[in-house]
Motif scaffolding. Structure first.
Motif, PDB file in Angstrom:
ATOM      1  N   GLN A  59       0.810  -1.205   0.000  1.00  0.00           N
ATOM      2  CA  GLN A  59       0.000   0.000   0.000  1.00  0.00           C
ATOM      3  C   GLN A  59       0.857   1.276   0.000  1.00  0.00           C
ATOM      4  N   LEU A  60       2.134   1.148   0.322  1.00  0.00           N
ATOM      5  CA  LEU A  60       3.021   2.303   0.426  1.00  0.00           C
ATOM      6  C   LEU A  60       3.940   2.469  -0.773  1.00  0.00           C
ATOM      7  N   ALA A  61       4.338   1.370  -1.372  1.00  0.00           N
ATOM      8  CA  ALA A  61       5.391   1.395  -2.380  1.00  0.00           C
ATOM      9  C   ALA A  61       5.069   2.319  -3.552  1.00  0.00           C
ATOM     10  N   GLY A  62       6.015   3.179  -3.878  1.00  0.00           N
ATOM     11  CA  GLY A  62       5.892   4.048  -5.038  1.00  0.00           C
ATOM     12  C   GLY A  62       4.907   5.191  -4.883  1.00  0.00           C
ATOM     13  N   ARG A  63       4.514   5.511  -3.668  1.00  0.00           N
ATOM     14  CA  ARG A  63       3.509   6.563  -3.472  1.00  0.00           C
ATOM     15  C   ARG A  63       4.060   7.683  -2.585  1.00  0.00           C
ATOM     16  N   GLU A  64       3.595   8.892  -2.839  1.00  0.00           N
ATOM     17  CA  GLU A  64       3.876  10.008  -1.945  1.00  0.00           C
ATOM     18  C   GLU A  64       2.660  10.182  -1.046  1.00  0.00           C
ATOM     19  N   LEU A  65       2.864  10.015   0.258  1.00  0.00           N
ATOM     20  CA  LEU A  65       1.769  10.009   1.210  1.00  0.00           C
ATOM     21  C   LEU A  65       2.042  10.973   2.350  1.00  0.00           C
ATOM     22  N   LEU A  66       0.972  11.409   2.975  1.00  0.00           N
ATOM     23  CA  LEU A  66       1.069  12.256   4.157  1.00  0.00           C
ATOM     24  C   LEU A  66       0.710  11.411   5.362  1.00  0.00           C
ATOM     25  N   PHE A  67       1.670  11.244   6.274  1.00  0.00           N
ATOM     26  CA  PHE A  67       1.393  10.556   7.527  1.00  0.00           C
ATOM     27  C   PHE A  67       0.977  11.589   8.557  1.00  0.00           C
ATOM     28  N   SER A  68      -0.037  11.247   9.359  1.00  0.00           N
ATOM     29  CA  SER A  68      -0.581  12.186  10.331  1.00  0.00           C
ATOM     30  C   SER A  68      -0.921  11.442  11.611  1.00  0.00           C
ATOM     31  N   ILE A  69      -0.638  12.088  12.764  1.00  0.00           N
ATOM     32  CA  ILE A  69      -0.945  11.469  14.045  1.00  0.00           C
ATOM     33  C   ILE A  69      -1.157  12.569  15.089  1.00  0.00           C
ATOM     34  N   GLY A  70      -2.096  12.348  15.997  1.00  0.00           N
ATOM     35  CA  GLY A  70      -2.304  13.263  17.107  1.00  0.00           C
ATOM     36  C   GLY A  70      -1.529  12.801  18.321  1.00  0.00           C
ATOM     37  N   VAL A  71      -0.941  13.750  19.060  1.00  0.00           N
ATOM     38  CA  VAL A  71      -0.142  13.425  20.245  1.00  0.00           C
ATOM     39  C   VAL A  71      -0.539  14.365  21.380  1.00  0.00           C
ATOM     40  N   GLU A  72      -0.768  13.778  22.564  1.00  0.00           N
ATOM     41  CA  GLU A  72      -1.059  14.546  23.768  1.00  0.00           C
ATOM     42  C   GLU A  72      -0.175  14.028  24.886  1.00  0.00           C
ATOM     43  N   ALA A  73       0.389  14.926  25.690  1.00  0.00           N
ATOM     44  CA  ALA A  73       1.319  14.506  26.738  1.00  0.00           C
ATOM     45  C   ALA A  73       1.060  15.265  28.028  1.00  0.00           C
ATOM     46  N   GLU A  74       1.286  14.590  29.155  1.00  0.00           N
ATOM     47  CA  GLU A  74       1.214  15.238  30.456  1.00  0.00           C
ATOM     48  C   GLU A  74       2.158  14.533  31.423  1.00  0.00           C
ATOM     49  N   ASP A  75       2.574  15.279  32.423  1.00  0.00           N
ATOM     50  CA  ASP A  75       3.450  14.781  33.489  1.00  0.00           C
ATOM     51  C   ASP A  75       4.835  14.388  33.001  1.00  0.00           C
ATOM     52  N   LEU A  76       5.236  14.857  31.831  1.00  0.00           N
ATOM     53  CA  LEU A  76       6.606  14.615  31.376  1.00  0.00           C
ATOM     54  C   LEU A  76       7.569  15.508  32.157  1.00  0.00           C
ATOM     55  N   PRO A  77       8.813  15.093  32.328  1.00  0.00           N
ATOM     56  CA  PRO A  77       9.796  15.963  32.994  1.00  0.00           C
ATOM     57  C   PRO A  77      10.093  17.188  32.140  1.00  0.00           C
ATOM     58  N   GLU A  78      10.579  18.256  32.790  1.00  0.00           N
ATOM     59  CA  GLU A  78      10.880  19.486  32.069  1.00  0.00           C
ATOM     60  C   GLU A  78      12.012  19.294  31.078  1.00  0.00           C
ATOM     61  N   SER A  79      12.965  18.449  31.428  1.00  0.00           N
ATOM     62  CA  SER A  79      14.114  18.217  30.548  1.00  0.00           C
ATOM     63  C   SER A  79      14.178  16.744  30.188  1.00  0.00           C
TER      64      SER A  79
END
Length: 580
Positions: A75-95
């Motif tokens: 389904q991927l071979a030879g095609r130009e595609l846009l990959f998209s994903i939503g990401v949400e984060a909490e309680d991660l360290p500052e660094s």
């Protein structure tokens, strides 16, 4: 047909539907969260599927969690595609150490056996759900492919939402699109802490379609938020915010193309491209807003001294030449002496009937931030003096103005070293040229001696307010999208807008300080979503006016009009007082 993004229920493949032609030739690309290989990696402790169908990683300590999702290489071979994903984060360290944290990675084995890894640049920061995209040109002959989602060597919680691929749409797809929006309250007024609901849609030829926007929230609480979000064709995107103090929250939705960059359109020939976007704002107790820093104690003394210097320059006409003569008016290019290096220069439009002894009102006009000729007006019912802000030549060839804009007038007014003193800032001579122009029109024998109006937009509104404050006999003032208001608001967390850095000399030029000295009726026309002249500064200008006044705020109006903005239908927030 528009390409639409559709998320199915939990454990159902996520499909990105292409147009009918695309579907026949290439078919959809699946990201299958129900695959046995995925289910076998979930443990409902550190990795689980939420009720909303998101893949969630939850770490109580700094451990490594990894989930691999197989992809069909055919389904991927030879095609130009846009990959998209939503990401949400909490309680991660500052660094977070480089290489650790949130990982979103696509990998494939090429025909030559080499494995390629493509990692999305996901910031390791806590934040609400935001969408991230990557355009990928897959080669022919892919043998194997997969999507890796991980949280590496940190504590915290991350949710991955609706990963998927779709065909890349050409830029032309968006050229009939607009973004529009509404607030849940037409008067745009809220109590402190009360939720404000901003709703946005994407329209294609007036019909709702799906797409992606960059949402920017800025408020007078000093907080800024930027998110990338999907917009569904079936219902508006809703964004909630609030404010805990007097001021405004501004939210703007900007249409993104498949490269993740803002889509731009040319509104008309001769004008540069502009983003397809729409903005809204809601306010809390704007009548309580006060300027970020008080005016200087010697404000009036300073301007009395500068006006005395101007009075020392005799008022006379240096040059007056006819540039146009029509049935109703004759237009003259006029120059007057002033303090500083340049004279007053502008176009004086005189009704032809004045030659027969008829008297007319006077209108002084100021224009926006630019380096160009003064505009020429042909109103046969009023004497108009249109002022060049720089005292340069009018009616010259374009090369003349381009050369000035790239040399002595480059970035005028924004030079911090000049703005340390009120005597050296660029606006010193500009304001005095405006006062001299006002003095001149009052000497015209064709003036009726009663009606003296000043009008200006943006920088011209700043000049209009200053001249109205420093000139006697003004009977009306109209300020459109006024600039230079509450320059020190940034020090108390307000939306900055576009303006020079605060400097001591500029305290004598802040429009909100001139406002206190304007006693004629004033009307202000401004935008609630003006990111050049934010609404808080405009409202403080209004609050400081002592005389009769009216403020008309237009919802959805930016400094430059948005695509899709309709002045006749947008909510109008009108504030009016008789004066005090």
């Amino acid at each position: 047909m528009r390409i639409r993004f559709q998320t199915f229920l939990l454990l159902v493949p996520l499909l990105f539907l292409c147009s009918a032609v695309m579907a026949e030739t290439a078919g959809p690309v699946e990201v299958n969260l129900s695959a046995p290989e995925v289910r076998g990696q979930l443990n409902n402790k550190t990795r689980r599927i939420t009720e909303a169908g998101d893949l969630e990683f939850r770490h109580d300590s700094a451990i490594k969690s990894w989930t691999g999702i197989p992809l069909d290489p055919a389904q991927l071979a030879g095609r130009e595609l846009l990959f998209s994903i939503g990401v949400e984060a909490e309680d991660l360290p500052e660094s977070v150490k480089n290489g650790d944290g949130i990982l979103v990675q696509i990998h494939y084995v090429a025909a030559n056996g080499k494995e390629q890894f493509l990692r999305l640049p996901i910031p390791n920061k806590n934040g609400a759900m935001s969408r991230h995209t990557l355009k990928i040109a897959f080669p022919e002959g892919i043998r194997k492919a997969g999507l890796d989602l991980a949280l590496l060597n940190v504590a915290g919680k991350v949710r991955f939402h609706a990963p998927g691929f779709r065909e890349v749409r050409p830029a032309e797809t968006f050229q009939t699109c607009t973004v529009t929006g509404t607030l849940d309250r037409e008067n745009a007024l809220y109590e402190a802490g009360e939720p404000m609901i901003f709703r946005f849609r994407i329209l294609d030829n007036g019909k709702p379609v799906s797409g992606c926007v960059r949402l920017i929230r800025a408020g007078d609480d000093g907080k800024t938020e930027v998110r990338t979000l999907d917009v569904d064709a079936e219902k508006p995107l809703e964004f909630r915010s609030s404010l805990d103090r007097p001021g405004y929250v501004m939210v703007r939705a900007m249409l993104l193309g498949d490269d993740g960059e803002p889509v731009q359109r040319i509104p008309r020939p001769g004008v540069g491209p502009r983003p397809i976007q729409y903005g809204l704002a809601g306010g809390v107790a704007p009548e309580k807003l006060q300027q970020g820093r008080p005016e200087p104690a010697d404000f009036d003394a300073f301007w009395r001294e500068e006006l005395a210097k101007l009075a020392g320059v005799p008022l006379k006409v240096l040059e007056k030449k006819s540039v146009e003569s029509g049935e109703q008016v004759e237009v003259f290019d006029v120059k007057l002496p002033c303090v500083g290096d340049r004279p007053v220069s502008g176009y004086l439009t005189m009704p032809k009937a004045a030659a027969k002894g008829k008297k007319f009102p006077v209108r002084l006009r100021f224009d926006g931030y630019s380096v160009q000729s003064a505009p020429l007006y042909r109103d046969g019912d009023v004497i108009t003096f249109s002022i060049n802000p720089h005292g340069i030549e009018n009616g010259r060839e374009s090369a003349y103005y381009r050369e000035l804009q790239s040399s002595i007038l480059a970035g005028y007014g924004f030079r911090n070293e000049e703005n340390q003193s009120p005597l050296t800032t660029y606006f010193h001579d500009m304001i005095l040229r405006g006062v001299r122009a006002a003095e001149f029109v009052k000497t015209l024998p064709e003036w009726d001696g009663k009606h003296f109006e000043i009008i200006g937009g943006s920088q011209g509104a700043f000049q209009s307010a200053a001249v109205a404050a420093l000139t006697k006999g003004v009977t009306k003032c109209f300020l459109q999208i006024p600039w230079f208001c509450d320059l020190w608001g940034v020090e108390v967390g307000r939306v900055r807008g576009w303006r020079p850095d605060p400097a001591p000399g500029l305290l004598y030029y802040d429009t909100v300080n001139f406002a206190r000295r304007i006693h004629c009726p004033v009307k202000i026309d401004a935008g609630l979503s003006d990111w050049v002249c934010p609404p808080s500064g405009v409202r403080i200008l209004y609050n400081n006016l002592p005389g009769p006044k009216e403020l008309v705020f237009l919802q959805g109006l930016d400094h430059a009009v948005y695509f899709g903005f309709d002045r006749s239908t947008t909510p109008r927030i009108v504030v009016k007082e008789a004066g005090r």
